[in-house]
Structures are given as structure tokens and as C-alpha cells.
Enzyme design. Structure first.
Site, mmCIF file in Angstrom:
data_model
loop_
_atom_site.group_PDB
_atom_site.id
_atom_site.type_symbol
_atom_site.label_atom_id
_atom_site.label_comp_id
_atom_site.label_asym_id
_atom_site.label_seq_id
_atom_site.Cartn_x
_atom_site.Cartn_y
_atom_site.Cartn_z
ATOM 1 C CD GLU A 129 -19.483 76.772 88.632
ATOM 2 O OE1 GLU A 129 -19.780 77.459 87.640
ATOM 3 O OE2 GLU A 129 -20.081 76.837 89.715
ATOM 4 C CG HIS A 244 -26.778 74.446 82.941
ATOM 5 N ND1 HIS A 244 -26.491 73.176 83.386
ATOM 6 C CD2 HIS A 244 -26.110 75.290 83.775
ATOM 7 C CE1 HIS A 244 -25.691 73.253 84.438
ATOM 8 N NE2 HIS A 244 -25.444 74.524 84.688
ATOM 9 N NE ARG A 284 -22.821 76.462 82.246
ATOM 10 C CZ ARG A 284 -23.174 77.431 83.052
ATOM 11 N NH1 ARG A 284 -23.843 78.454 82.575
ATOM 12 N NH2 ARG A 284 -22.863 77.388 84.305
ATOM 13 C CG HIS A 343 -28.482 78.251 82.196
ATOM 14 N ND1 HIS A 343 -29.195 78.102 83.361
ATOM 15 C CD2 HIS A 343 -27.251 78.710 82.565
ATOM 16 C CE1 HIS A 343 -28.446 78.456 84.388
ATOM 17 N NE2 HIS A 343 -27.261 78.847 83.934
ATOM 18 N NE ARG A 378 -23.766 83.017 81.707
ATOM 19 C CZ ARG A 378 -23.779 82.180 82.743
ATOM 20 N NH1 ARG A 378 -22.742 82.098 83.568
ATOM 21 N NH2 ARG A 378 -24.823 81.407 82.970
#
Ligand code: SIN
Length: 616
Positions: A129, A244, A284, A343, A378
């Protein structure tokens, strides 16, 4: 008028007496409760405002990042990727704990019955990811990891924990003699009741409902963080709301998520001209910022995710495929409309490495906490992991008899202990008047505030107004003027909410005269102590038929909105999930954590810098 100057009634003291009360039923709360219950001698209870299986955890798609035995990976690499995503504000020790203890906690989860996807050869399947330098994300049911984790934990809790209250809404922390001693909560009938516990664990999740476009369920209203702020407990990193990048652009709310794992499997981001414009596997914050910039340049409200190159889409990502099919979209043949959505809140209640907050007896874990592992942004799929690792640490610390924080993890900076990230403390002196100070007081002395004067439709309309203002003013890109405009709306809403609010005194508070017309002459009478739960006094003497729970959630959102706007206004730089139009670069001057504190429990280091005392 501040939040809650109003009169009368009294809340009910059920004198429930627990060793530990866990608030919330996501991964952090449930795993903490199971581990505590296994000690046998610890009386643990769980209180949740929904049902046990209703939490943001259930919605998590991507998975759990962890370096398991045999992987061609290392915890050092996982640590480096987490620090990179966190943009200089992670606490290195906290991240070390996360990556080192994560694999064991994942094995615990498997022992509890959670089933993760495997390759044909039987090895655990891992995906890559954004922000990860290699594939290390475990997943279940393709992209239904949260649902599987929640299923296994709920089954575990049902087997191990006997005191469970669903549909109860915690309003405020009980704080007596500088310690947390329980909560006051609205029971399912809307009656305020005291639940006493020697330890309270805030595992109440995040606050995506601050924004009109979010992947979070309607219950994500930051209740635990707001309670902490009201009680004067240190809360940090509130400006770092993570957006997000690839939420489906569609009116349904919460927005369906198109997992990072799609980009990990080769899906591409395209602008209105069909051009790629960012490395899809960046962290992100980088991707969301690039998207917001491109959307502004092209005058559009969404871009496109091209997942047509992913083979066997519906086999790999069954739940995403079925939610797309439900909306008439086919990812194998058409690009999917996407836009960033609120998010995950990287900040929360400041803790040490054991999850202890600055209020003895109060602990925090999961999204409600600021352990220092996320810093300014994060890393994908570190959130379920954080809940598991720090939930277990909270349980172990409580079981060992600990009560107060040590100068470790994100707390180290508050104590000035090296090598912690330095902290900027704002309390009474907050330039925007945006902290808890006005609301901080001991609930045991002054009671709780009920917002039960607005109908559900009015509460919902006010929530939507707040969300629109926060989206316009404090979204992916912010400026001083946009933040100021949002703050103006928040203050107007707060005034409207407070106009009819009333204070319900605690059981130990002096009885106030009941106003003419209110039901129940003596709020501390026998009835209020446990007789007829439907009696007039039990509802605080003057139940007004409004939406008390919705009003409480709105008050919490407003409290958090002010903290977020205050921090975002102060931070004159762009870092991680916080981007200021006037300050587009990262600044070394802002290598610090903004911490909201209040007067009830002001923590200052003892002369040797190793323990805490309370002041104020
Ligand atoms: C995702 O699957 O993209 C979300 C997982 C996460 O928030 O880490």
C-alpha cells in the site's frame, strides 16, 4: 455562555463498581477488554453507544501491516516507512514498539479465530500500500479485513466479558481528587447514570464526522477525545486529520472506500484529461494534496481511479466489487470517480508507551489516542495494528497496577524528556480561546451538561452546517482565512447549542431549587437513587424530549472542531496531513506537537523529571 451553564435535576448513581471500564467497541477497545478479562481477577466492562460490532474497525478495508516470520522484510524497514509517512512528528520509541510487538499481536488475533487470506502455497498473502516500501499488509476476505477482525474480537468478548452495555452514550469523565473514577453516561432510555471504575479506557475512535465527506460511520464523533478535553486531559496533534485519497465520489455516506490496496495492485490515478499526476504509492497526504491541487486547477470536484488493469478484480476485492456493482459501476471496464475524504485522526488523547494519559486512572488506545506512532500522517494499515499493540499494553499496565504516565512515547515531549518531540502547550492562553479551559471542571462537583432541547432534525441540520464549514475551511488545503471562517460557524453553532443546555448536578452536588414547572422536587431523592428508572428525576428533572444523544455528539464535534481549528491556525507550515496555502513548506520551527491542556489536571514534571504531579 459556555458549554453548559444551566440548571437542575440530578443524575442517577447506580454505583456500578468495575476495575476497568472500556469505552468503545473497535479493535482497541475489544482487544483491551479480552486481555484484561483473561487476568481472571479483574472486573472489566465495555460500554458502547452502538452495538458491540458497530465501530469504524468494521469498515477498515486494507489490512494490518506487520512483518511476520519468514517475510523478506524487516521491522527496521517497517519502522522507516512509518517514520517517513509521519513527516518528522512520530515518536521513534512508539513506532519501535508498534513494529516489534505487532507480529505477536497479529498471532494473538489469529489464535482468537481471525482468518487472513493465504496464497495457494498456504503462506499468508501480503499486499503493498501507499508509503510502504514492500508488500507487508495482511488482509482478510480481500478487502474486508476490518469486518473479520471485528468478528473475531466480538466473539472473544462475548466469551470472556460479562459486563457489556450497548446503546449507552458516555457523556463525561468522573474526576475526583485528581483521578479518573468512572463516567456519567446516558442509558438507552436517555437517563444519565454514573458508572464507577478504578480505570477508564478511552477507545472511542476518531471524528471523521467533522467533515461532510468522510469514510467514517455516523458514530465517529470523537466522544472520548472531547470528554478528555472537557476534563482538562492533554490532547495532541488535532490538526492532522488524514484524508484518504480514493473515496468513491458518490452521494452515499459514509463514502465507500476504494482501498489503497487497489493502487498497490496497480490502479492508477488520472485527471480529467486522463493524465497521471502523482506516484500512486506515495503516502496518503502526498496523494491527497496532489489530488486537491489538480482538482482546483481543473475546476472539478473529483478525479478518476483506473483499476481496469487489475485482473480478477471481484475475486481479489469481493466487497469493493459488490458495493460498486450495487451502484452500477464496473471497475474492469470503466474508471471510478474518486475524491479525498476525511478518514483518520492521527492525533488524540496524549499517552505514554503504556497508553496512560495525564489523568491517573484514564487510559487511551486506538484512534482516540495520540501515542506518537502516526506523527503528522498515518502510514496505511498501521491503524488496526496500533489498536492491537497499544490495547494490549494498556491491559498489561493496568493489570500491573500502574496508574500514572511515565515520560515515554508521545508523553516524553511534554516532560521535556529527550529525545521526545518538543511540545507547545496551549490551555488557558490559547490564542483562539479554543481549548477546554472554559469547560473543564469536576463532574463530581458540578454535574454534567445535557443538550436535550433540540429535536433530532435540528441537531442533524446543525451537524451538516458544521461539516460543510469544516470541509470548506479545514479540508486538505487550509489557510488562515478559511480556518477563521470555519471557526466563526463553529462559534455560532456552539452558542445556539448552549442556549438551551442545562446542567444536571452530580449526586454530591448541593441541591438547587427546581424551577417552577419542572418535574421532581428533590433531585437527590430516593427515586433518583435507583427506584423507578422512568421517573421524572431520573431524566434530570426536566426532560425536554429533544435528542439528548445527538446534542451530546454535536457538542463533542464542536469541541473537537475548535481544537482542530486552533491547532491548524497555529501551525504555520505544511507537514503531513496539514497543508497551509500560505506556508507551503515544512518548517523546522514547527518540529513540535501542539498539545491542548486544561486547568483541572495540569501536568508538570517533578524536579527529577521522572514523575508527574497535578497542579491547578
Ligand atoms: C485502505 O484500505 O485504503 C484503508 C486502510 C487504512 O486506512 O489503513
Amino acid at each position: 455562555m459556555g458549554l453548559g451553564d444551566a440548571v437542575d435535576g440530578s443524575y442517577r448513581d447506580r454505583s456500578v463498581d468495575l476495575d476497568v471500564l472500556v469505552l468503545g467497541s473497535g479493535v482497541a477497545g475489544l482487544s483491551t477488554a479480552i486481555r484484561l478479562a483473561r487476568h481472571g481477577s479483574i472486573r472489566v466492562g465495555i460500554l458502547t453507544k452502538g452495538s458491540l460490532s458497530q465501530s469504524a474497525t468494521r469498515w477498515a478495508q486494507g489490512g494490518i501491516a506487520a512483518v511476520l516470520d519468514g517475510a523478506a522484510d524487516s521491522t527496521d524497514l517497517h519502522l522507516a516507512d512509518t517514520l517517513g509517512a509521519g513527516a518528522g512528528l512520530c515518536d521513534v520509541d512508539a513506532v519501535r514498539v508498534l513494529v516489534d510487538e505487532g507480529p505477536e499481536r497479529v498471532k494473538d488475533l489469529m489464535a482468537l479465530g481471525a482468518v487472513f487470506d493465504r496464497e495457494e502455497a498456504g503462506r499468508l498473502a501480503v499486499a503493498r500500500e501507499g508509503g510502504h516500501s514492500t508488500a507487508r499488509v495482511l488482509h482478510a476476505g480481500g478487502s474486508a479485513t476490518g469486518a473479520e477482525v471485528e468478528r473475531a474480537l466480538v466473539a472473544g468478548v462475548e466469551a470472556e466479558v460479562s459486563w457489556i452495555r450497548e446503546g449507552w452514550f458516555a457523556i463525561d469523565l468522573l474526576t475526583e481528587s485528581g483521578e479518573c473514577t468512572g463516567v456519567v453516561a446516558l442509558d438507552p432510555e436517555g437517563i444519565p447514570q454514573t458508572i464507577r471504575a478504578r480505570n477508564v479506557v478511552l477507545a472511542t475512535g476518531g471524528a471523521g464526522q467533522l467533515f461532510e465527506v468522510t469514510t467514517n460511520p455516523p458514530g465517529a464523533t470523537g466522544d472520548g477525545i472531547a470528554m478528555a478535553l472537557r476534563a482538562g486531559v492533554a490532547v495532541a496533534d488535532m490538526e492532522f486529520m488524514q484524508f484518504h485519497p480514493t473515496a468513491l465520489h458518490h452521494p452515499v455516506m459514509p463514502r465507500p472506500l476504494l482501498s489503497e490496496a487497489l493502487r498497490g495492485h496497480g490502479a492508477l490515478l488520472r485527471d480529467v484529461q486522463g493524465e497521471r499526476f502523482v506516484d500512486e504509492l506515495s503516502p496518503r497526504d502526498v496523494v491527497s494534496r496532489a489530488m486537491a491541487g489538480r482538482m482546483a486547477d481543473q475546476g472539478v470536484d473529483h478525479l478518476w481511479l483506473d483499476a481496469t488493469g487489475i485482473g480478477s478484480f471481484s475475486e481479489r476485492f469481493g466487497n469493493i466489487a459488490s458495493s460498486l456493482a450495487h451502484l452500477g459501476l464496473d471497475p474492469s471496464s470503466e474508471w471510478l470517480p474518486v475524491a479525498p475524504a476525511a478518514h483518520y485522526l492521527s492525533g488524540g488523547v496524549l499517552t505514554d508507551l503504556a497508553g496512560a494519559t495525564c489523568l491517573p486512572g484514564l487510559w487511551a488506545a486506538g484512534e482516540a489516542a495520540c501515542t506518537g506512532v502516526h506523527g503528522a500522517n498515518r502510514l496505511a494499515s498501521n491503524s488496526l495494528l496500533e489498536g492491537l499493540v497499544f490495547g494490549a499494553r494498556v491491559a498489561d499496565a493496568i493489570a500491573s497496577g500502574a496508574r500514572s504516565p511515565s515520560p515515554t512515547g508521545a508523553m516524553a515531549g511534554m516532560l521535556g524528556a529527550a529525545p521526545g518531540v518538543p511540545c507547545l502547550l496551549i490551555g488557558d492562553q490559547a490564542p483562539w480561546g479554543a481549548t477546554s479551559s472554559a469547560d473543564s471542571r469536576s463532574v463530581a462537583d458540578s454535574g454534567v451538561v445535557l443538550y436535550d432541547h433540540m429535536k433530532a432534525s435540528e441537531v442533524n441540520a446543525a451537524r451538516r452546517t458544521l461539516q460543510a464549514a469544516m470541509t470548506a475551511g479545514a479540508g486538505v488545503l487550509r489557510s488562515r482565512s478559511s480556518l477563521d471562517r470555519a471557526l466563526g460557524v463553529v462559534e455560532d453553532l456552539e452558542e445556539r447549542l448552549c442556549r438551551g443546555a442545562r446542567r444536571v448536578p452530580g449526586m454530591d452536588a448541593p441541591v438547587r431549587p427546581t424551577p417552577a414547572g419542572a418535574r421532581g422536587a428533590d433531585a437527590r431523592g430516593a427515586d433518583a437513587r435507583g427506584g423507578d428508572a422512568r421517573g421524572g428525576d431520573a431524566r434530570g428533572g426536566d426532560a425536554r424530549g429533544g435528542d439528548a444523544r445527538g446534542g451530546g455528539e454535536l457538542a463533542n464535534l464542536l469541541t473537537l472542531a475548535k481544537a482542530l481549528l486552533c491547532s491548524a491556525g497555529l501551525r504555520e507550515e505544511t507537514r503531513g496531513a496539514h497543508a497551509r496555502a500560505e506556508f507551503p513548506a515544512r518548517s523546522d520551527d514547527w518540529h513540535r506537537r501542539i498539545v491542548h491542556t486544561g486547568p483541572l489536571v495540569a501536568c508538570v514534571p517533578s524536579p527529577d523529571g521522572r514523575s508527574w504531579k497535578e497542579a491547578g
